[in-house]
Motif scaffolding. Structure first.
Motif, PDB file in Angstrom:
ATOM      1  N   VAL A  27     -22.291  87.407 -50.377  1.00 54.71           N
ATOM      2  CA  VAL A  27     -22.756  86.074 -49.985  1.00 54.71           C
ATOM      3  C   VAL A  27     -23.783  85.558 -50.988  1.00 54.71           C
ATOM      4  CG1 VAL A  27     -24.063  84.794 -48.247  1.00 54.71           C
ATOM      5  CG2 VAL A  27     -22.225  86.321 -47.527  1.00 54.71           C
ATOM      6  N   MET A  28     -24.711  86.411 -51.398  1.00 55.33           N
ATOM      7  CA  MET A  28     -25.730  86.009 -52.377  1.00 55.33           C
ATOM      8  C   MET A  28     -25.076  85.642 -53.711  1.00 55.33           C
ATOM      9  SD  MET A  28     -28.810  85.983 -51.198  1.00 55.33           S
ATOM     10  CE  MET A  28     -29.934  86.241 -52.549  1.00 55.33           C
ATOM     11  N   SER A  29     -24.091  86.432 -54.132  1.00 52.40           N
ATOM     12  CA  SER A  29     -23.395  86.132 -55.390  1.00 52.40           C
ATOM     13  C   SER A  29     -22.694  84.777 -55.306  1.00 52.40           C
ATOM     14  CB  SER A  29     -22.355  87.207 -55.709  1.00 52.40           C
ATOM     15  OG  SER A  29     -23.003  88.407 -56.043  1.00 52.40           O
ATOM     16  N   GLU A  30     -22.022  84.531 -54.166  1.00 52.81           N
ATOM     17  CA  GLU A  30     -21.340  83.255 -53.979  1.00 52.81           C
ATOM     18  C   GLU A  30     -22.348  82.105 -53.990  1.00 52.81           C
ATOM     19  OE1 GLU A  30     -19.092  83.616 -50.366  1.00 52.81           O
ATOM     20  OE2 GLU A  30     -17.745  85.125 -51.218  1.00 52.81           O
ATOM     21  N   LEU A  31     -23.478  82.318 -53.325  1.00 53.44           N
ATOM     22  CA  LEU A  31     -24.522  81.274 -53.296  1.00 53.44           C
ATOM     23  C   LEU A  31     -25.054  80.997 -54.696  1.00 53.44           C
ATOM     24  CD1 LEU A  31     -26.626  82.082 -50.102  1.00 53.44           C
ATOM     25  CD2 LEU A  31     -25.322  80.010 -50.557  1.00 53.44           C
ATOM     26  N   LEU A  32     -25.319  82.061 -55.454  1.00 52.25           N
ATOM     27  CA  LEU A  32     -25.812  81.875 -56.822  1.00 52.25           C
ATOM     28  C   LEU A  32     -24.786  81.141 -57.688  1.00 52.25           C
ATOM     29  CD1 LEU A  32     -27.629  85.290 -57.459  1.00 52.25           C
ATOM     30  CD2 LEU A  32     -28.673  83.029 -57.229  1.00 52.25           C
ATOM     31  N   ALA A  33     -23.500  81.496 -57.526  1.00 54.38           N
ATOM     32  CA  ALA A  33     -22.440  80.820 -58.289  1.00 54.38           C
ATOM     33  C   ALA A  33     -22.379  79.344 -57.895  1.00 54.38           C
ATOM     34  CB  ALA A  33     -21.093  81.501 -58.049  1.00 54.38           C
ATOM     35  N   ASP A  34     -22.494  79.074 -56.602  1.00 52.76           N
ATOM     36  CA  ASP A  34     -22.470  77.690 -56.104  1.00 52.76           C
ATOM     37  C   ASP A  34     -23.653  76.905 -56.655  1.00 52.76           C
ATOM     38  OD1 ASP A  34     -21.314  75.632 -54.464  1.00 52.76           O
ATOM     39  OD2 ASP A  34     -22.970  75.941 -53.056  1.00 52.76           O
ATOM     40  N   ILE A  35     -24.836  77.533 -56.631  1.00 48.98           N
ATOM     41  CA  ILE A  35     -26.042  76.871 -57.164  1.00 48.98           C
ATOM     42  C   ILE A  35     -25.863  76.564 -58.649  1.00 48.98           C
ATOM     43  CG2 ILE A  35     -28.471  77.274 -57.770  1.00 48.98           C
ATOM     44  CD1 ILE A  35     -28.712  78.753 -55.046  1.00 48.98           C
ATOM     45  N   GLU A  36     -25.314  77.510 -59.396  1.00 43.45           N
ATOM     46  CA  GLU A  36     -25.110  77.305 -60.836  1.00 43.45           C
ATOM     47  C   GLU A  36     -24.117  76.163 -61.081  1.00 43.45           C
ATOM     48  OE1 GLU A  36     -25.704  77.475 -64.745  1.00 43.45           O
ATOM     49  OE2 GLU A  36     -26.885  78.522 -63.224  1.00 43.45           O
ATOM     50  N   GLN A  37     -23.061  76.132 -60.289  1.00 40.09           N
ATOM     51  CA  GLN A  37     -22.059  75.068 -60.413  1.00 40.09           C
ATOM     52  C   GLN A  37     -22.689  73.703 -60.122  1.00 40.09           C
ATOM     53  OE1 GLN A  37     -18.777  75.560 -57.704  1.00 40.09           O
ATOM     54  NE2 GLN A  37     -17.313  74.628 -59.105  1.00 40.09           N
ATOM     55  N   LYS A  38     -23.509  73.647 -59.085  1.00 43.71           N
ATOM     56  CA  LYS A  38     -24.169  72.385 -58.736  1.00 43.71           C
ATOM     57  C   LYS A  38     -25.161  71.973 -59.824  1.00 43.71           C
ATOM     58  CE  LYS A  38     -23.509  72.121 -53.808  1.00 43.71           C
ATOM     59  NZ  LYS A  38     -23.051  73.212 -53.011  1.00 43.71           N
ATOM     60  N   ARG A  39     -25.842  72.939 -60.410  1.00 44.99           N
ATOM     61  CA  ARG A  39     -26.787  72.636 -61.488  1.00 44.99           C
ATOM     62  C   ARG A  39     -26.040  72.030 -62.684  1.00 44.99           C
ATOM     63  NH1 ARG A  39     -29.638  77.691 -62.629  1.00 44.99           N
ATOM     64  NH2 ARG A  39     -30.835  77.222 -60.775  1.00 44.99           N
ATOM     65  N   GLU A  40     -24.873  72.619 -63.005  1.00 46.88           N
ATOM     66  CA  GLU A  40     -24.073  72.087 -64.115  1.00 46.88           C
ATOM     67  C   GLU A  40     -23.611  70.668 -63.816  1.00 46.88           C
ATOM     68  OE1 GLU A  40     -20.929  74.925 -64.672  1.00 46.88           O
ATOM     69  OE2 GLU A  40     -22.285  76.443 -65.505  1.00 46.88           O
ATOM     70  N   ARG A  41     -23.160  70.422 -62.578  1.00 43.76           N
ATOM     71  CA  ARG A  41     -22.723  69.068 -62.206  1.00 43.76           C
ATOM     72  C   ARG A  41     -23.884  68.089 -62.261  1.00 43.76           C
ATOM     73  NH1 ARG A  41     -19.664  69.690 -56.837  1.00 43.76           N
ATOM     74  NH2 ARG A  41     -19.800  67.431 -56.768  1.00 43.76           N
ATOM     75  N   LEU A  42     -25.052  68.536 -61.818  1.00 39.92           N
ATOM     76  CA  LEU A  42     -26.235  67.674 -61.879  1.00 39.92           C
ATOM     77  C   LEU A  42     -26.538  67.296 -63.328  1.00 39.92           C
ATOM     78  CD1 LEU A  42     -28.649  66.330 -60.455  1.00 39.92           C
ATOM     79  CD2 LEU A  42     -29.893  68.466 -60.735  1.00 39.92           C
ATOM     80  N   GLN A  43     -26.435  68.287 -64.212  1.00 39.75           N
ATOM     81  CA  GLN A  43     -26.679  68.016 -65.634  1.00 39.75           C
ATOM     82  C   GLN A  43     -25.656  67.009 -66.173  1.00 39.75           C
ATOM     83  OE1 GLN A  43     -26.915  71.594 -67.944  1.00 39.75           O
ATOM     84  NE2 GLN A  43     -27.521  70.530 -69.810  1.00 39.75           N
ATOM     85  N   GLU A  44     -24.382  67.171 -65.765  1.00 37.90           N
ATOM     86  CA  GLU A  44     -23.359  66.213 -66.196  1.00 37.90           C
ATOM     87  C   GLU A  44     -23.695  64.807 -65.694  1.00 37.90           C
ATOM     88  OE1 GLU A  44     -19.576  67.626 -64.763  1.00 37.90           O
ATOM     89  OE2 GLU A  44     -19.698  69.467 -65.948  1.00 37.90           O
ATOM     90  N   TYR A  45     -24.127  64.712 -64.435  1.00 35.36           N
ATOM     91  CA  TYR A  45     -24.492  63.406 -63.880  1.00 35.36           C
ATOM     92  C   TYR A  45     -25.667  62.805 -64.637  1.00 35.36           C
ATOM     93  CZ  TYR A  45     -21.407  64.147 -59.854  1.00 35.36           C
ATOM     94  OH  TYR A  45     -20.323  64.336 -59.040  1.00 35.36           O
TER      95      TYR A  45
END
Length: 112
Positions: A27-45
């Motif tokens: 669960v923690m790994s999935e959360l960290l991956a999700d957070i990283e994905q959202k951070r990348e999308r935020l940077q794209e935005y």
């Protein structure tokens, strides 16, 4: 017998604890991956936002240039209009002078 029961219970608890720990880690790994994905999308935005700001600035500058050109054209149009009016007035004056000269010329011809 009680010791064996407790030992079995302890073994079951350890298995459950290990399984819970592994599940928690997944669960923690999935959360960290999700957070990283959202951070990348935020940077794209944020990058898109910067590009849009630059485009808006370019469009605004172009609109300002067009507005200035329009004002310059209107001023030139007014200037040409004034020159045309002055030329028409001058033409009237010259026509009137020409008529006077023709009248004078006619009188001179008659007097001769």
């Amino acid at each position: 017998s009680m010791v064996r029961y407790l030992a079995n219970e302890l073994a079951l608890l350890e298995k459950k604890s290990t399984a819970d720990g592994e599940k928690m880690q997944r669960v923690m790994s999935e959360l960290l991956a999700d957070i990283e994905q959202k951070r990348e999308r935020l940077q794209e935005y944020e990058e898109l936002e910067e590009r849009y700001k630059a485009l808006i600035s370019q469009v605004t500058n172009k609109a300002d240039e067009v507005q200035k050109e329009l004002k310059k054209t209107q001023t030139q149009k007014m200037s040409v209009g004034l020159e045309l009016e002055a030329a028409q007035n001058r033409s009237k004056e010259l026509s009137e002078k020409l008529k006077k000269l023709e009248t004078i010329n006619q009188k001179v011809q008659e007097d001769l």
